[in-house]
Write a protein that holds these residues in place. Structure first.
Motif, PDB file in Angstrom:
ATOM      1  N   LYS A 212      19.574  20.259  10.142  1.00  0.00           N
ATOM      2  CA  LYS A 212      18.459  20.033  11.048  1.00  0.00           C
ATOM      3  C   LYS A 212      17.808  21.345  11.489  1.00  0.00           C
ATOM      4  N   ASP A 213      18.615  22.344  11.867  1.00  0.00           N
ATOM      5  CA  ASP A 213      18.071  23.535  12.521  1.00  0.00           C
ATOM      6  C   ASP A 213      18.029  24.804  11.688  1.00  0.00           C
ATOM      7  N   ALA A 214      18.781  24.885  10.610  1.00  0.00           N
ATOM      8  CA  ALA A 214      18.856  26.117   9.818  1.00  0.00           C
ATOM      9  C   ALA A 214      17.515  26.408   9.136  1.00  0.00           C
ATOM     10  N   PRO A 215      17.297  27.657   8.730  1.00  0.00           N
ATOM     11  CA  PRO A 215      16.095  27.940   7.930  1.00  0.00           C
ATOM     12  C   PRO A 215      16.066  27.036   6.696  1.00  0.00           C
ATOM     13  N   GLY A 216      14.912  26.450   6.425  1.00  0.00           N
ATOM     14  CA  GLY A 216      14.758  25.553   5.288  1.00  0.00           C
ATOM     15  C   GLY A 216      15.218  24.131   5.543  1.00  0.00           C
ATOM     16  N   ALA A 217      15.561  23.820   6.788  1.00  0.00           N
ATOM     17  CA  ALA A 217      16.072  22.488   7.117  1.00  0.00           C
ATOM     18  C   ALA A 217      14.964  21.615   7.717  1.00  0.00           C
ATOM     19  N   LEU A 218      15.353  20.502   8.314  1.00  0.00           N
ATOM     20  CA  LEU A 218      14.387  19.486   8.741  1.00  0.00           C
ATOM     21  C   LEU A 218      13.394  19.966   9.808  1.00  0.00           C
ATOM     22  N   ARG A 219      13.821  20.830  10.719  1.00  0.00           N
ATOM     23  CA  ARG A 219      12.857  21.335  11.715  1.00  0.00           C
ATOM     24  C   ARG A 219      11.761  22.170  11.048  1.00  0.00           C
ATOM     25  N   ASP A 220      12.089  22.862   9.970  1.00  0.00           N
ATOM     26  CA  ASP A 220      11.066  23.615   9.242  1.00  0.00           C
ATOM     27  C   ASP A 220      10.123  22.680   8.489  1.00  0.00           C
ATOM     28  N   VAL A 221      10.634  21.547   8.022  1.00  0.00           N
ATOM     29  CA  VAL A 221       9.759  20.540   7.403  1.00  0.00           C
ATOM     30  C   VAL A 221       8.738  20.071   8.438  1.00  0.00           C
ATOM     31  N   ALA A 222       9.222  19.701   9.625  1.00  0.00           N
ATOM     32  CA  ALA A 222       8.327  19.215  10.690  1.00  0.00           C
ATOM     33  C   ALA A 222       7.347  20.296  11.118  1.00  0.00           C
ATOM     34  N   ALA A 223       7.815  21.530  11.244  1.00  0.00           N
ATOM     35  CA  ALA A 223       6.934  22.626  11.654  1.00  0.00           C
ATOM     36  C   ALA A 223       5.848  22.867  10.605  1.00  0.00           C
ATOM     37  N   THR A 224       6.210  22.824   9.331  1.00  0.00           N
ATOM     38  CA  THR A 224       5.233  23.032   8.254  1.00  0.00           C
ATOM     39  C   THR A 224       4.168  21.947   8.288  1.00  0.00           C
ATOM     40  N   ARG A 225       4.589  20.710   8.458  1.00  0.00           N
ATOM     41  CA  ARG A 225       3.623  19.599   8.524  1.00  0.00           C
ATOM     42  C   ARG A 225       2.729  19.725   9.766  1.00  0.00           C
ATOM     43  N   MET A 226       3.293  20.156  10.887  1.00  0.00           N
ATOM     44  CA  MET A 226       2.505  20.306  12.100  1.00  0.00           C
ATOM     45  C   MET A 226       1.483  21.442  11.959  1.00  0.00           C
ATOM     46  N   ILE A 227       1.893  22.548  11.346  1.00  0.00           N
ATOM     47  CA  ILE A 227       0.958  23.658  11.117  1.00  0.00           C
ATOM     48  C   ILE A 227      -0.219  23.165  10.286  1.00  0.00           C
ATOM     49  N   ALA A 228       0.059  22.430   9.231  1.00  0.00           N
ATOM     50  CA  ALA A 228      -1.015  21.904   8.381  1.00  0.00           C
ATOM     51  C   ALA A 228      -1.907  20.945   9.156  1.00  0.00           C
ATOM     52  N   GLN A 229      -1.290  20.070   9.926  1.00  0.00           N
ATOM     53  CA  GLN A 229      -2.066  19.082  10.672  1.00  0.00           C
ATOM     54  C   GLN A 229      -2.994  19.748  11.682  1.00  0.00           C
ATOM     55  N   LEU A 230      -2.540  20.817  12.315  1.00  0.00           N
ATOM     56  CA  LEU A 230      -3.332  21.459  13.360  1.00  0.00           C
ATOM     57  C   LEU A 230      -4.302  22.517  12.850  1.00  0.00           C
ATOM     58  N   THR A 231      -4.118  22.977  11.616  1.00  0.00           N
ATOM     59  CA  THR A 231      -4.991  24.047  11.122  1.00  0.00           C
ATOM     60  C   THR A 231      -5.862  23.618   9.953  1.00  0.00           C
ATOM     61  N   ASP A 232      -5.239  23.135   8.909  1.00  0.00           N
ATOM     62  CA  ASP A 232      -5.964  22.777   7.691  1.00  0.00           C
ATOM     63  C   ASP A 232      -5.179  21.669   6.992  1.00  0.00           C
TER      64      ASP A 232
ATOM     65  N   LEU B 212      16.708  14.329   4.690  1.00  0.00           N
ATOM     66  CA  LEU B 212      16.873  13.144   5.542  1.00  0.00           C
ATOM     67  C   LEU B 212      18.049  12.279   5.077  1.00  0.00           C
ATOM     68  N   ARG B 213      18.179  12.112   3.757  1.00  0.00           N
ATOM     69  CA  ARG B 213      19.315  11.340   3.240  1.00  0.00           C
ATOM     70  C   ARG B 213      20.633  12.040   3.533  1.00  0.00           C
ATOM     71  N   LEU B 214      20.649  13.356   3.374  1.00  0.00           N
ATOM     72  CA  LEU B 214      21.858  14.133   3.659  1.00  0.00           C
ATOM     73  C   LEU B 214      22.243  14.017   5.131  1.00  0.00           C
ATOM     74  N   ARG B 215      21.272  14.137   6.006  1.00  0.00           N
ATOM     75  CA  ARG B 215      21.555  14.027   7.443  1.00  0.00           C
ATOM     76  C   ARG B 215      22.045  12.619   7.784  1.00  0.00           C
ATOM     77  N   SER B 216      21.441  11.610   7.187  1.00  0.00           N
ATOM     78  CA  SER B 216      21.873  10.231   7.432  1.00  0.00           C
ATOM     79  C   SER B 216      23.304  10.012   6.944  1.00  0.00           C
ATOM     80  N   ALA B 217      23.634  10.541   5.771  1.00  0.00           N
ATOM     81  CA  ALA B 217      25.007  10.414   5.248  1.00  0.00           C
ATOM     82  C   ALA B 217      25.991  11.128   6.171  1.00  0.00           C
ATOM     83  N   LEU B 218      25.590  12.271   6.682  1.00  0.00           N
ATOM     84  CA  LEU B 218      26.450  13.023   7.600  1.00  0.00           C
ATOM     85  C   LEU B 218      26.684  12.244   8.891  1.00  0.00           C
ATOM     86  N   HIS B 219      25.620  11.626   9.408  1.00  0.00           N
ATOM     87  CA  HIS B 219      25.764  10.803  10.613  1.00  0.00           C
ATOM     88  C   HIS B 219      26.651   9.589  10.346  1.00  0.00           C
ATOM     89  N   ALA B 220      26.481   8.970   9.184  1.00  0.00           N
ATOM     90  CA  ALA B 220      27.295   7.793   8.850  1.00  0.00           C
ATOM     91  C   ALA B 220      28.767   8.177   8.687  1.00  0.00           C
TER      92      ALA B 220
END
Length: 173
Positions: free
Chosen positions: A45-65, A87-95
């Motif tokens: 979720k939090d490491a470089p290249g993980a899910l928070r970076d996915v969300a941040a990348t999408r948000m940057i695109a949404q707000l800029t271009d 997302l599948r990896l995180r779900s498997a980890l939670h399960a």
């Protein structure tokens, strides 16, 4: 919400503030991991290249271009595949852990590799394939996030952005 409140939130200054805040939060998160995605027990979720970076990348695109991800160093389908894998990896980890566990510790790697159907006679083969896939997808996300961060125009007005090339119109698609 009132029209003026909506205009305030969707103004160039608000977008620029949100983006700068995302950059600061990402820097703080990445510092916890010494700025590297190569961890023996990665946090999906939090490491470089993980899910928070996915969300941040999408948000940057949404707000800029909105077309930013299509222009990047990675094909949008590879970025989407990386997000899906994480997302599948995180779900498997939670399960497997029956809780909100985001760190892929050594004690869980074999079980997660089995849950996700990785082939191999030896457990270390399955774990090796899982971790290889994790790092491949994390590199895709890390590369896209870094590129978006370097190239996203700074919002300066409605459909206007400031980039290295000067002020230009943004594609509202």
């Amino acid at each position: 919400m009132s029209r003026s409140g909506n205009d305030t939130f969707h103004g160039a200054d608000a977008h620029a503030f949100i983006i700068e805040s995302l950059y600061q939060l990402a820097d703080e998160r990445h510092a916890v991991f010494n700025g590297t995605l190569y961890q023996l027990e990665p946090d999906v979720k939090d490491a470089p290249g993980a899910l928070r970076d996915v969300a941040a990348t999408r948000m940057i695109a949404q707000l800029t271009d909105p077309a930013l991800l299509r222009k990047g160093p990675t094909e949008p389908a590879r970025f989407d595949d990386a997000e899906d894998f994480l997302l599948r990896l995180r779900s498997a980890l939670h399960a497997a852990t029956s809780r909100n566990q985001n760190g892929l510790g050594h004690e869980w790697q074999e079980q997660i590799a089995d849950l996700m159907g990785y082939p191999g006679i030896e457990p270390r083969q399955r774990v090796g394939r899982l971790m290889s896939d994790y790092f491949r997808h994390a590199r895709v996300v890390n590369r896209a996030f870094g590129w978006a961060r370097r190239t996203a125009p700074r919002p300066v007005g409605p459909n206007l952005g400031l980039s290295r090339d000067g002020i230009g119109f943004l594609d509202p698609v």
